[in-house]
Write a protein that holds these residues in place. Sequence first.
Motif, mmCIF file in Angstrom:
data_model
loop_
_atom_site.group_PDB
_atom_site.id
_atom_site.type_symbol
_atom_site.label_atom_id
_atom_site.label_comp_id
_atom_site.label_asym_id
_atom_site.label_seq_id
_atom_site.Cartn_x
_atom_site.Cartn_y
_atom_site.Cartn_z
ATOM 1 N N TYR A 242 48.168 36.976 41.515
ATOM 2 C CA TYR A 242 46.593 36.767 41.930
ATOM 3 C C TYR A 242 46.090 37.369 40.545
ATOM 4 C CZ TYR A 242 47.453 36.005 46.828
ATOM 5 O OH TYR A 242 47.674 35.356 47.957
ATOM 6 N N GLY A 243 46.599 38.412 39.840
ATOM 7 C CA GLY A 243 45.876 39.014 38.939
ATOM 8 C C GLY A 243 45.794 37.741 37.599
ATOM 9 N N ALA A 244 46.839 37.069 37.504
ATOM 10 C CA ALA A 244 46.812 36.294 36.623
ATOM 11 C C ALA A 244 46.065 34.899 36.789
ATOM 12 C CB ALA A 244 48.652 35.940 36.219
ATOM 13 N N ALA A 245 46.048 34.748 37.922
ATOM 14 C CA ALA A 245 45.330 33.328 38.317
ATOM 15 C C ALA A 245 43.992 33.162 37.997
ATOM 16 C CB ALA A 245 45.673 33.081 39.727
ATOM 17 N N ALA A 246 43.425 31.905 37.682
ATOM 18 C CA ALA A 246 41.702 32.175 37.424
ATOM 19 C C ALA A 246 41.099 32.421 38.775
ATOM 20 C CB ALA A 246 41.694 30.484 37.318
ATOM 21 N N GLY A 247 39.850 33.047 38.528
ATOM 22 C CA GLY A 247 39.197 33.679 39.566
ATOM 23 C C GLY A 247 38.904 32.931 40.961
ATOM 24 N N THR A 307 43.009 47.298 35.298
ATOM 25 C CA THR A 307 41.864 46.244 35.217
ATOM 26 C C THR A 307 41.173 46.103 36.586
ATOM 27 O OG1 THR A 307 43.422 44.554 35.930
ATOM 28 C CG2 THR A 307 43.430 45.245 33.399
ATOM 29 N N LEU A 308 40.198 45.163 36.342
ATOM 30 C CA LEU A 308 39.309 44.992 37.827
ATOM 31 C C LEU A 308 40.195 43.979 38.430
ATOM 32 C CD1 LEU A 308 35.677 44.755 36.395
ATOM 33 C CD2 LEU A 308 36.711 46.484 37.699
ATOM 34 N N ALA A 309 40.945 42.960 37.821
ATOM 35 C CA ALA A 309 41.857 41.989 38.628
ATOM 36 C C ALA A 309 42.758 42.865 39.449
ATOM 37 C CB ALA A 309 42.457 40.991 37.421
ATOM 38 N N ALA A 310 43.425 44.011 38.730
ATOM 39 C CA ALA A 310 44.417 44.488 39.384
ATOM 40 C C ALA A 310 43.897 45.130 40.460
ATOM 41 C CB ALA A 310 45.193 45.307 38.462
ATOM 42 N N LEU A 311 42.738 45.594 40.372
ATOM 43 C CA LEU A 311 41.844 46.530 41.257
ATOM 44 C C LEU A 311 41.931 45.777 42.556
ATOM 45 C CD1 LEU A 311 40.194 49.365 41.765
ATOM 46 C CD2 LEU A 311 38.239 47.678 41.283
ATOM 47 N N ALA A 312 41.308 44.391 42.309
ATOM 48 C CA ALA A 312 41.030 43.390 43.528
ATOM 49 C C ALA A 312 42.352 43.210 44.174
ATOM 50 C CB ALA A 312 40.527 42.168 42.791
ATOM 51 N N CYS A 313 43.487 42.942 43.380
ATOM 52 C CA CYS A 313 44.815 42.435 43.826
ATOM 53 C C CYS A 313 45.353 43.561 45.043
ATOM 54 C CB CYS A 313 45.875 42.329 42.983
ATOM 55 S SG CYS A 313 45.585 40.822 41.822
ATOM 56 N N PHE A 314 45.306 44.712 44.436
ATOM 57 C CA PHE A 314 45.858 45.862 45.278
ATOM 58 C C PHE A 314 44.824 46.199 46.518
ATOM 59 C CE2 PHE A 314 48.497 46.707 41.612
ATOM 60 C CZ PHE A 314 49.669 46.958 42.274
ATOM 61 N N LEU A 362 31.394 38.277 30.271
ATOM 62 C CA LEU A 362 30.282 39.047 29.857
ATOM 63 C C LEU A 362 30.667 40.117 29.000
ATOM 64 C CD1 LEU A 362 27.852 38.871 32.944
ATOM 65 C CD2 LEU A 362 27.941 37.015 31.016
ATOM 66 N N ARG A 363 31.890 40.790 29.392
ATOM 67 C CA ARG A 363 32.062 42.022 28.649
ATOM 68 C C ARG A 363 33.059 41.943 27.419
ATOM 69 N NH1 ARG A 363 35.488 45.456 31.947
ATOM 70 N NH2 ARG A 363 34.089 47.333 31.014
ATOM 71 N N GLY A 364 32.993 40.586 26.792
ATOM 72 C CA GLY A 364 33.355 40.513 25.485
ATOM 73 C C GLY A 364 34.701 40.722 25.317
ATOM 74 N N ARG A 365 35.483 41.481 24.569
ATOM 75 C CA ARG A 365 36.809 41.702 24.363
ATOM 76 C C ARG A 365 37.391 42.645 25.604
ATOM 77 N NH1 ARG A 365 38.066 43.746 18.677
ATOM 78 N NH2 ARG A 365 39.894 44.206 19.694
ATOM 79 N N ALA A 366 36.472 43.639 26.093
ATOM 80 C CA ALA A 366 36.844 44.510 27.189
ATOM 81 C C ALA A 366 37.369 43.892 28.479
ATOM 82 C CB ALA A 366 35.758 45.307 27.714
ATOM 83 N N ALA A 367 36.826 42.350 28.388
ATOM 84 C CA ALA A 367 37.189 41.610 29.721
ATOM 85 C C ALA A 367 37.183 42.446 30.872
ATOM 86 C CB ALA A 367 38.570 40.929 29.395
ATOM 87 N N ASP A 368 38.165 42.321 31.759
ATOM 88 C CA ASP A 368 38.018 42.895 33.024
ATOM 89 C C ASP A 368 38.864 44.380 33.025
ATOM 90 O OD1 ASP A 368 40.751 42.084 32.714
ATOM 91 O OD2 ASP A 368 40.787 41.626 35.016
ATOM 92 N N ARG A 369 39.171 44.838 31.734
ATOM 93 C CA ARG A 369 39.442 46.252 31.607
ATOM 94 C C ARG A 369 38.456 47.301 32.105
ATOM 95 N NH1 ARG A 369 41.280 47.392 26.338
ATOM 96 N NH2 ARG A 369 40.419 45.570 25.722
ATOM 97 N N ILE A 370 39.030 48.176 32.724
ATOM 98 C CA ILE A 370 38.182 49.342 33.384
ATOM 99 C C ILE A 370 38.096 50.426 32.044
ATOM 100 C CG2 ILE A 370 37.836 51.048 34.917
ATOM 101 C CD1 ILE A 370 39.662 49.376 36.718
ATOM 102 N N VAL A 371 37.171 50.049 31.075
ATOM 103 C CA VAL A 371 36.916 51.032 29.954
ATOM 104 C C VAL A 371 35.348 50.699 29.684
ATOM 105 C CG1 VAL A 371 39.194 50.519 28.860
ATOM 106 C CG2 VAL A 371 37.410 48.883 28.413
ATOM 107 N N PRO A 372 34.703 51.597 29.106
ATOM 108 C CA PRO A 372 33.281 51.799 29.026
ATOM 109 C C PRO A 372 32.934 50.646 27.744
ATOM 110 C CG PRO A 372 34.048 53.856 28.688
ATOM 111 C CD PRO A 372 35.265 52.968 28.733
ATOM 112 N N THR A 373 32.086 49.815 28.146
ATOM 113 C CA THR A 373 31.675 48.916 26.993
ATOM 114 C C THR A 373 29.970 49.186 26.881
ATOM 115 O OG1 THR A 373 31.174 47.325 28.923
ATOM 116 C CG2 THR A 373 33.199 47.074 27.923
ATOM 117 N N PRO A 374 29.409 48.267 25.684
ATOM 118 C CA PRO A 374 28.056 48.470 25.581
ATOM 119 C C PRO A 374 27.532 47.936 26.860
ATOM 120 C CG PRO A 374 29.225 47.270 23.713
ATOM 121 C CD PRO A 374 30.446 47.679 24.892
#
Lengths: 528, 121
Positions: A242-247, A307-314, A362-374
């Motif tokens: 699920y994490g690798a699949a498209a949204g 990552t947010l995708a992993a968060l959603a999967c779990f 929208l988060r550029g290179r951070a994508a769905d990783r749970i890290v601070p972004t601009p």
Amino acid sequence: MTPPLPSPATAAIVLPIVLPALTAAVMVLAFRHRRAVQRILSVGAAAALLAVAIGLYAVARDGDVAPYYLGHWPAPFGIVLVLDRLSATMLVLTAALGLAVAIHSLGGWDARGRHFHPLLQFQLMGLNGAFLTGDVFNLFVFFEGMLIASYGLMLHGGGPRRLTAGLSYVAINLTGSTLFLFAVGLIYAVTGTLNMADLAARVATVAPGDEALLRTGALLLLVVFGLKAALVPLHWWLPGAYGAAAGPVAALFMIMTKVGAYSILRVYVLVFGADAGAVAGLAAPYVLPAALATLVVGAAGVLASRTLAALACFAVVWSMGSLLVAFGLFDHAGVAAGLYYLVHSTVAGAALFLLVDVLSPLRGRAADRIVPTPPLPSAALFSGLFFVAAIAVAGLPPLSGFLGKLLVLDATGAAPGAAIVWTVLLGTSLVVILGFARAGSTVFWKTRPAPAAAAGPAAAARPRGGPVAVCAALLAATAALALFAGPVTAELDATARQVFDTAAYRRAVLPPQAAAAAPGAAAAEATP
Amino acid sequence: MELLVAASIGILTAVGVWLLLRLHSFPVIVGTIFLSYAVNLFLFAMGRLAIDQPPIVDPAVTAYTDPLPQALVLTAIVISFGMTALIVVLALRAFLETGTDRVDGGRDEPPTVADRAGERL
């Protein structure tokens, strides 16, 4: 002794299978390269499917169990589709989710690979078939139909990560299908039938020597359904896939795990239920403990996600745990609560996957990783949506997750071992809330100043209106589910009652003589 | 004959399971093929083993073999054949795009200096 011809209302039972199958075939054959036509057809067919499903729900609501004999063959010999309140509920949920995913994909996902819309329609066909069929081998065939489409959808968009995850997903499901066939073979060898209503009548009268074979077959079947439902220890494939699949694909897959839960409910209440003699209540000792383990693993995963995708999967794994705790009771209150939680978790989980999908670019290179972004463009909108989705998924008031959890707690209150169940449910809920709070505050609050050079990509990606509106609509649906909880739980209560009225199911599907052979009906026959 | 059929199903299954647990994609695929052979044979046997008996109604005979498993096994063969073709293509694409054929997407250890030295000797 051919069955009566179907009335227009019962003839429509076959439509949820025929409509998406034809739509998909027409799209592939006639409009292969015309995406605009495919989009219109796909959304139109999904909307029509929703209308058909709601119509069928109305039929199931005021009528009895309605069979549809394919090819007009009488029941234990031909394949039969059966519409009851449970299958109608699942049809409506599938069609609504299918429509949401079809509209969301117009935001760009359907253009990132070929055949998105035909595969979506084939998947809907397989799902609807699995919910409608009254035959175990036919259930296998529709499982395969659903899985074949899901392999294509899982790989949609391509890329190394999806291919690697897809390979594991296909391999594990192939193994699952093989186990399904072994189970079907064992059950047929012992009982000589695969029609669910006929099986229900026959499992109680199996010779004592064959009991071990029947038990083995039935428990192998539980492994297969547990694999689909991501029940611990069979859940390891889910976060990867699920994490690798498209949204939108992950959102559609929300209903795939529910197919496993539905099958557990259907088979272990109807066939191996209270009337099954020596094999009665076969699944009960396994489902509840496995569901509790699923809760723990899911919650731990939510807290550990990067990552947010992993968060959603779990979160999905965890919600399947809550759902199967309720189904695992195999009583009326548990099933009614579980059905409410099933509807809620499908809608809320899909909303979360779609939201992550909108947010990541929208988060550029951070994508769905749970890290601070601009700071994000229109951060207020997205943090608000994430907040609502997190409340819904984690089960905080006032949304439907809270009510669902409350119903599950209420249903388990009287069960033996309620203290353990409550401790695990509430404890893991807290962990999930912490996981979501940590992810949300990191992603939306812990912003860091944008480096001057890197401001380009994030600022260039603008959120698109359509997909955001679909997320908002799904979240509004969970709110509506909470607002109209009274009527909804009354409906689901009646559904749960019908699920346990297995004698009515057998009477409706089988011709009178065969139904009379059923253990429940035999006593009634003997009295006059 | 029962022993022969049972033993071959058992051996095919055991081989399939063992291969399925390998790290690289090719043995895994061969493992699924072995498992599908095993299950096809198993499905045949589920209507009981019967020799020289027709599956279709014939006024001249009284004993029949069960025709349903043959229909089921046909369906199972078609599905497993299609799935095998799909997973082969998928494994090839995954190998070409990721440069590794490990099912976990990881890489095998590159040859160490000692290995290379061994080659040269």
